[in-house]
Design a protein around this motif. Structure first.
Motif, PDB file in Angstrom:
ATOM      1  N   MET A 106       8.991  -3.435   8.598  1.00  0.00           N
ATOM      2  CA  MET A 106       8.082  -3.843   8.848  1.00  0.00           C
ATOM      3  C   MET A 106       6.295  -2.996   9.326  1.00  0.00           C
ATOM      4  O   MET A 106       7.513  -1.210   9.887  1.00  0.00           O
ATOM      5  CB  MET A 106       7.352  -4.794  10.713  1.00  0.00           C
ATOM      6  CG  MET A 106       6.873  -5.324  10.972  1.00  0.00           C
ATOM      7  SD  MET A 106       7.548  -6.812  11.976  1.00  0.00           S
ATOM      8  CE  MET A 106       5.782  -6.786  12.270  1.00  0.00           C
ATOM      9  N   LEU A 107       5.202  -2.784   9.158  1.00  0.00           N
ATOM     10  CA  LEU A 107       4.030  -2.173   8.845  1.00  0.00           C
ATOM     11  C   LEU A 107       3.826  -2.100  10.186  1.00  0.00           C
ATOM     12  O   LEU A 107       3.486  -3.095  11.118  1.00  0.00           O
ATOM     13  CB  LEU A 107       3.222  -2.480   8.202  1.00  0.00           C
ATOM     14  CG  LEU A 107       4.384  -2.385   6.374  1.00  0.00           C
ATOM     15  CD1 LEU A 107       3.146  -2.796   5.537  1.00  0.00           C
ATOM     16  CD2 LEU A 107       4.373  -0.791   6.099  1.00  0.00           C
ATOM     17  N   SER A 108       3.313  -0.680  10.649  1.00  0.00           N
ATOM     18  CA  SER A 108       2.870  -1.062  11.861  1.00  0.00           C
ATOM     19  C   SER A 108       0.884  -1.860  11.435  1.00  0.00           C
ATOM     20  O   SER A 108       0.409  -1.058  10.700  1.00  0.00           O
ATOM     21  CB  SER A 108       2.537   0.230  12.809  1.00  0.00           C
ATOM     22  OG  SER A 108       1.668   0.906  11.258  1.00  0.00           O
ATOM     23  N   PRO A 109       0.407  -2.311  12.692  1.00  0.00           N
ATOM     24  CA  PRO A 109      -1.110  -3.105  12.731  1.00  0.00           C
ATOM     25  C   PRO A 109      -2.351  -1.627  11.679  1.00  0.00           C
ATOM     26  O   PRO A 109      -2.835  -2.025  10.653  1.00  0.00           O
ATOM     27  CB  PRO A 109      -1.606  -3.306  13.313  1.00  0.00           C
ATOM     28  CG  PRO A 109      -0.939  -3.373  14.272  1.00  0.00           C
ATOM     29  CD  PRO A 109       0.840  -2.245  13.936  1.00  0.00           C
ATOM     30  N   LEU A 110      -1.933  -0.510  11.983  1.00  0.00           N
ATOM     31  CA  LEU A 110      -2.239   0.610  12.108  1.00  0.00           C
ATOM     32  C   LEU A 110      -2.681   1.191  10.288  1.00  0.00           C
ATOM     33  O   LEU A 110      -2.774   0.889   9.363  1.00  0.00           O
ATOM     34  CB  LEU A 110      -2.521   2.144  12.167  1.00  0.00           C
ATOM     35  CG  LEU A 110      -3.625   2.794  11.811  1.00  0.00           C
ATOM     36  CD1 LEU A 110      -5.102   2.719  12.034  1.00  0.00           C
ATOM     37  CD2 LEU A 110      -3.481   4.037  12.594  1.00  0.00           C
ATOM     38  N   THR A 111      -1.693   0.967   9.797  1.00  0.00           N
ATOM     39  CA  THR A 111      -0.647   1.170   7.988  1.00  0.00           C
ATOM     40  C   THR A 111      -0.923  -0.466   7.683  1.00  0.00           C
ATOM     41  O   THR A 111      -1.570   0.080   6.652  1.00  0.00           O
ATOM     42  CB  THR A 111       0.875   0.792   8.459  1.00  0.00           C
ATOM     43  OG1 THR A 111       1.527   2.028   9.522  1.00  0.00           O
ATOM     44  CG2 THR A 111       1.189   1.089   6.867  1.00  0.00           C
ATOM     45  N   LYS A 112      -1.202  -1.498   8.112  1.00  0.00           N
ATOM     46  CA  LYS A 112      -1.440  -2.622   7.291  1.00  0.00           C
ATOM     47  C   LYS A 112      -2.932  -2.414   6.644  1.00  0.00           C
ATOM     48  O   LYS A 112      -3.483  -2.641   5.966  1.00  0.00           O
ATOM     49  CB  LYS A 112      -0.978  -3.863   8.424  1.00  0.00           C
ATOM     50  CG  LYS A 112       0.235  -4.184   8.025  1.00  0.00           C
ATOM     51  CD  LYS A 112       0.446  -5.408   8.815  1.00  0.00           C
ATOM     52  CE  LYS A 112       2.100  -5.906   8.908  1.00  0.00           C
ATOM     53  NZ  LYS A 112       2.173  -7.177   9.603  1.00  0.00           N
ATOM     54  N   ALA A 113      -3.552  -2.321   8.146  1.00  0.00           N
ATOM     55  CA  ALA A 113      -5.343  -1.599   8.068  1.00  0.00           C
ATOM     56  C   ALA A 113      -5.397  -1.126   7.304  1.00  0.00           C
ATOM     57  O   ALA A 113      -6.490  -1.106   6.523  1.00  0.00           O
ATOM     58  CB  ALA A 113      -5.712  -1.513   9.533  1.00  0.00           C
ATOM     59  N   ASN A 114      -4.948   0.335   6.950  1.00  0.00           N
ATOM     60  CA  ASN A 114      -5.185   1.001   5.970  1.00  0.00           C
ATOM     61  C   ASN A 114      -5.063   0.683   5.018  1.00  0.00           C
ATOM     62  O   ASN A 114      -5.851   0.895   3.952  1.00  0.00           O
ATOM     63  CB  ASN A 114      -4.256   2.571   5.995  1.00  0.00           C
ATOM     64  CG  ASN A 114      -4.818   3.542   6.927  1.00  0.00           C
ATOM     65  OD1 ASN A 114      -5.881   4.082   7.135  1.00  0.00           O
ATOM     66  ND2 ASN A 114      -4.392   3.689   7.983  1.00  0.00           N
ATOM     67  N   LEU A 115      -4.081   0.103   4.196  1.00  0.00           N
ATOM     68  CA  LEU A 115      -3.872  -0.902   3.032  1.00  0.00           C
ATOM     69  C   LEU A 115      -4.711  -2.046   2.667  1.00  0.00           C
ATOM     70  O   LEU A 115      -5.183  -1.260   1.626  1.00  0.00           O
ATOM     71  CB  LEU A 115      -1.732  -1.020   3.265  1.00  0.00           C
ATOM     72  CG  LEU A 115      -0.846  -0.453   3.463  1.00  0.00           C
ATOM     73  CD1 LEU A 115       0.342  -1.103   2.842  1.00  0.00           C
ATOM     74  CD2 LEU A 115      -0.735   0.217   1.962  1.00  0.00           C
ATOM     75  N   GLY A 116      -5.542  -2.536   3.819  1.00  0.00           N
ATOM     76  CA  GLY A 116      -6.223  -3.625   3.052  1.00  0.00           C
ATOM     77  C   GLY A 116      -7.394  -2.448   3.400  1.00  0.00           C
ATOM     78  O   GLY A 116      -8.656  -2.907   2.414  1.00  0.00           O
ATOM     79  N   LEU A 117      -7.755  -2.057   3.439  1.00  0.00           N
ATOM     80  CA  LEU A 117      -8.730  -1.253   3.580  1.00  0.00           C
ATOM     81  C   LEU A 117      -8.908   0.035   1.793  1.00  0.00           C
ATOM     82  O   LEU A 117     -10.368  -0.074   1.248  1.00  0.00           O
ATOM     83  CB  LEU A 117      -9.590   0.232   4.381  1.00  0.00           C
ATOM     84  CG  LEU A 117     -10.136   1.627   4.443  1.00  0.00           C
ATOM     85  CD1 LEU A 117     -11.752   0.501   4.222  1.00  0.00           C
ATOM     86  CD2 LEU A 117      -9.784   2.121   4.721  1.00  0.00           C
ATOM     87  N   LEU A 118      -7.490   0.171   1.370  1.00  0.00           N
ATOM     88  CA  LEU A 118      -7.458   0.757   0.153  1.00  0.00           C
ATOM     89  C   LEU A 118      -7.605  -0.286  -0.737  1.00  0.00           C
ATOM     90  O   LEU A 118      -8.299  -0.124  -2.181  1.00  0.00           O
ATOM     91  CB  LEU A 118      -6.589   1.477   0.346  1.00  0.00           C
ATOM     92  CG  LEU A 118      -6.328   3.406   0.921  1.00  0.00           C
ATOM     93  CD1 LEU A 118      -4.813   3.744   0.808  1.00  0.00           C
ATOM     94  CD2 LEU A 118      -7.072   3.928   0.379  1.00  0.00           C
ATOM     95  N   VAL A 119      -7.431  -1.448  -0.163  1.00  0.00           N
ATOM     96  CA  VAL A 119      -7.159  -2.841  -1.547  1.00  0.00           C
ATOM     97  C   VAL A 119      -8.719  -2.987  -1.801  1.00  0.00           C
ATOM     98  O   VAL A 119      -9.292  -2.971  -2.659  1.00  0.00           O
ATOM     99  CB  VAL A 119      -6.456  -3.834  -1.360  1.00  0.00           C
ATOM    100  CG1 VAL A 119      -6.301  -5.137  -2.027  1.00  0.00           C
ATOM    101  CG2 VAL A 119      -4.850  -3.263  -1.135  1.00  0.00           C
ATOM    102  N   PHE A 120      -9.448  -3.223  -0.438  1.00  0.00           N
ATOM    103  CA  PHE A 120     -10.739  -3.318  -0.372  1.00  0.00           C
ATOM    104  C   PHE A 120     -11.327  -2.369  -1.583  1.00  0.00           C
ATOM    105  O   PHE A 120     -12.569  -3.085  -2.421  1.00  0.00           O
ATOM    106  CB  PHE A 120     -11.243  -4.136   0.817  1.00  0.00           C
ATOM    107  CG  PHE A 120     -12.250  -3.797   1.121  1.00  0.00           C
ATOM    108  CD1 PHE A 120     -13.608  -5.384   0.881  1.00  0.00           C
ATOM    109  CD2 PHE A 120     -13.754  -2.898   0.743  1.00  0.00           C
ATOM    110  CE1 PHE A 120     -14.722  -5.444   0.451  1.00  0.00           C
ATOM    111  CE2 PHE A 120     -14.966  -2.887   1.265  1.00  0.00           C
ATOM    112  CZ  PHE A 120     -15.342  -4.456   1.314  1.00  0.00           C
ATOM    113  N   ALA A 121     -10.796  -0.855  -1.377  1.00  0.00           N
ATOM    114  CA  ALA A 121     -12.371  -0.035  -1.761  1.00  0.00           C
ATOM    115  C   ALA A 121     -11.535  -0.136  -3.561  1.00  0.00           C
ATOM    116  O   ALA A 121     -12.700   0.211  -3.844  1.00  0.00           O
ATOM    117  CB  ALA A 121     -12.356   1.105  -1.006  1.00  0.00           C
TER     118      ALA A 121
END
Length: 158
Positions: free
Chosen positions: A1-16
């Motif tokens: 399971m991914l940490s909230p920070l890892t999920k946020a980083n993945l979300g940022l990269l996908v958005f970007a």
């Protein structure tokens, strides 16, 4: 399971990658995010350095954009709201050349909460300046390299 920070980083990269490729090209990484602040690291590399081997001012603006904008998007997501988010103005003060990886810090979480709440109550667009400070921890832990004031504009969608 991914940490909230890892999920946020993945979300940022996908958005970007999908919406703002210039952000994706600079490779920002969230170091920390909570209710009050966000810390974003922008690596100094060939893509974003200038002829003086320091971070190009355009890359600094990208880092400030990510720090202020991601905190607002994160807070709206926690509220379960969709927002229209933009920056209406930018002021930058460049104090020292960032000759290493830069960390962008926005501590205006309470202000952003207030903006979102006012937009929910009124249905109007709310504009306020958020402050982003830039540091180079490997060069000087507490010395501010640059200071940005970005006028954040948010409107909660119905």
């Amino acid at each position: 399971m991914l940490s909230p920070l890892t999920k946020a980083n993945l979300g940022l990269l996908v958005f970007a990658f999908r919406k703002v490729p210039l952000i994706w090209m600079t490779r920002p990484r969230l170091l920390a995010i909570d209710g009050e602040q966000v810390q974003v690291k922008l690596p100094l590399n060939r893509r974003n350095k200038n002829h003086l081997n320091s971070m190009y001012f355009g890359a600094l603006a990208v880092g400030a954009d990510v720090a202020g904008g991601f905190l607002a998007m994160h807070k709206a997501h926690l509220l379960g709201k969709k927002v229209s988010l933009a920056f209406k103005s930018v002021q930058g003060e460049f104090l020292k050349r960032p000759e290493a990886d830069a960390v962008f810090v926005c501590k205006d979480g309470a202000l952003i909460d207030d903006m979102l709440n006012r937009s929910i109550e009124t249905g109007e667009r709310i504009n306020e300046a958020v402050e982003i400070l830039v540091y180079c921890p490997t060069l000087s832990k507490d010395e501010i390299m640059a200071r940005f004031a970005l006028t954040l504009s948010v409107k909660v969608k119905p």
